[in-house]
Motif scaffolding. Sequence first.
Motif, PDB file in Angstrom:
ATOM      1  N   VAL A   1       0.888  -1.165   0.000  1.00 27.55           N
ATOM      2  CA  VAL A   1       0.000   0.000   0.000  1.00 27.55           C
ATOM      3  C   VAL A   1       0.924   1.212   0.000  1.00 27.55           C
ATOM      4  O   VAL A   1       1.719   1.386   0.922  1.00 27.55           O
ATOM      5  CB  VAL A   1      -0.884   0.024   1.267  1.00 27.55           C
TER       6      VAL A   1
ATOM      7  N   ASP B   1      -2.937  -0.216  -3.331  1.00 26.89           N
ATOM      8  CA  ASP B   1      -3.624   1.076  -3.319  1.00 26.89           C
ATOM      9  C   ASP B   1      -2.590   2.178  -3.202  1.00 26.89           C
ATOM     10  O   ASP B   1      -1.415   1.920  -2.933  1.00 26.89           O
ATOM     11  CB  ASP B   1      -4.601   1.140  -2.127  1.00 26.89           C
TER      12      ASP B   1
ATOM     13  N   ALA C   1      -7.386  -0.520   2.817  1.00 28.97           N
ATOM     14  CA  ALA C   1      -6.312  -0.930   1.899  1.00 28.97           C
ATOM     15  C   ALA C   1      -5.476  -2.039   2.531  1.00 28.97           C
ATOM     16  O   ALA C   1      -5.107  -3.015   1.864  1.00 28.97           O
ATOM     17  CB  ALA C   1      -5.451   0.272   1.540  1.00 28.97           C
TER      18      ALA C   1
END
Lengths: 265, 208
Positions: free
Chosen positions: B81, B102, B116
């Motif tokens: 992430v 993400d 996420a």
Amino acid sequence: MGGEQCHISIIRDVTEQRRIEREAQEQRQEMTHLTRVAVLGQLSGALAHELNQPLTAILSNAQAAQRFLARESVDLDEVREILGDIVNEDKRAGEVIRRLRALLKRGETQFHPVTVNEVVSEALELARGDLVARNVTVNTRLAPTLPTVRGDRVQLQQVLLNLIVNASEAMNEIKLEDRRLTIATELDGGGEIRISVADGGPGIPAERLETLFQPFFTTKEHGLGLGLPISRSIVTAHGGRLWAESKADGGATFCVTLPNGEQLS
Amino acid sequence: MNAAVPTVFIVDDDQGVLVALSRLLRASGYETRTYASPQALFEHHEPETPGCLVLDVALPGLSGLELQRALARSGCDRPIVFITGGGDVPTTVQAMKAGAVDFLTKPFADEELLAAVRVAIERDHQSRAARAGLRSIAERLAMLTQREREVLEAVIAGRRNKQIAADLGTVEKTIKVHRARVMKKMGAESVAELVRLAAHGGVGTAEF
């Protein structure tokens, strides 16, 4: 003239001349202010980053505390620590704003004793995000004991910021690991305080070393071509000199000398 | 340390942000490890620990994207992430193309990060399960004798026992015994399952 005493008086109205001088001075200040705003514009992305960091820390800390408090057994020490950090991060954000405001303020030049190393550190702090984003490694060699200079702190900061941003942009085309910026301060042989900003970029052709300082000369796509001329006029107004050198093995160095402020007056 | 709790590895050069994110994730029930630089993560990296990475894009030295590539080269597919100070579109696109879960713009609300991280950890869980499955198939295949391996290849090629016996110069009864042992060692209940396992293990082809 026959031995007689005589007086010759010349009366000239200098109102107009004074007015022109005053306007020129105002224009200079206006230009200084405008380039400062332009430099800040270049840095705005990096400054947003400087504000984002404390804001992120504050939000995540506060939401972590809410979650810790929602638990059955609350670790108050942890929550206390979080609140302490929130306070510190908030001060840090406030400090970024304070520095910005000082730079944006338009005002009369004010001469005070200024510690050169502090000006260097503050300019580096303002440019930090930009330097990190461009992958520039900064080496500083600051002389531990230097006399102060007499000057306008914000204007000197602007000169340094301009030289740092230029140096960092000069290294856009070279390998990441070679992007080194070296800032040194020292007391030179003539008893003046010297600041040098050296980059590892391609250097400057000898014939351009002076033209760089002419207004509207720029190699940048979005440059105004005023950063260096205004920086030089600021340094000159401080009784110092600003010039560029190109090294044989590549890289350019910009040097500023300023008179020792403790020997004047 | 609880092996059942997934770990979030956080890399950010800003100490204040690093500590705050670590607290938020701990408050939400995750284990955390924090690193001030990509190099630090690379040096004390625990590829066997299940979990995901939360990585700042603009880092001194190795950038976030470079770390993503370096990890991929070293065979680590730990889901990432990314977090960033500015909405840098080209970087976002590059990171997402390289498999990032993400890309969050600072400052973000807890729910954005936690959502996420949940996706990333689920992805890590699945790829670990898939890898464990493959490893187990490879281990089972390694237990087969040379002759059993030949029988397996013939079976998944669709040959009948009688044909295999002829191919290998033996009798059908012997092939039946081999075949039963192959099914047992591979833990397959049916020929269909045997074919599937063999295909995952890289034996024969998956055409069926």
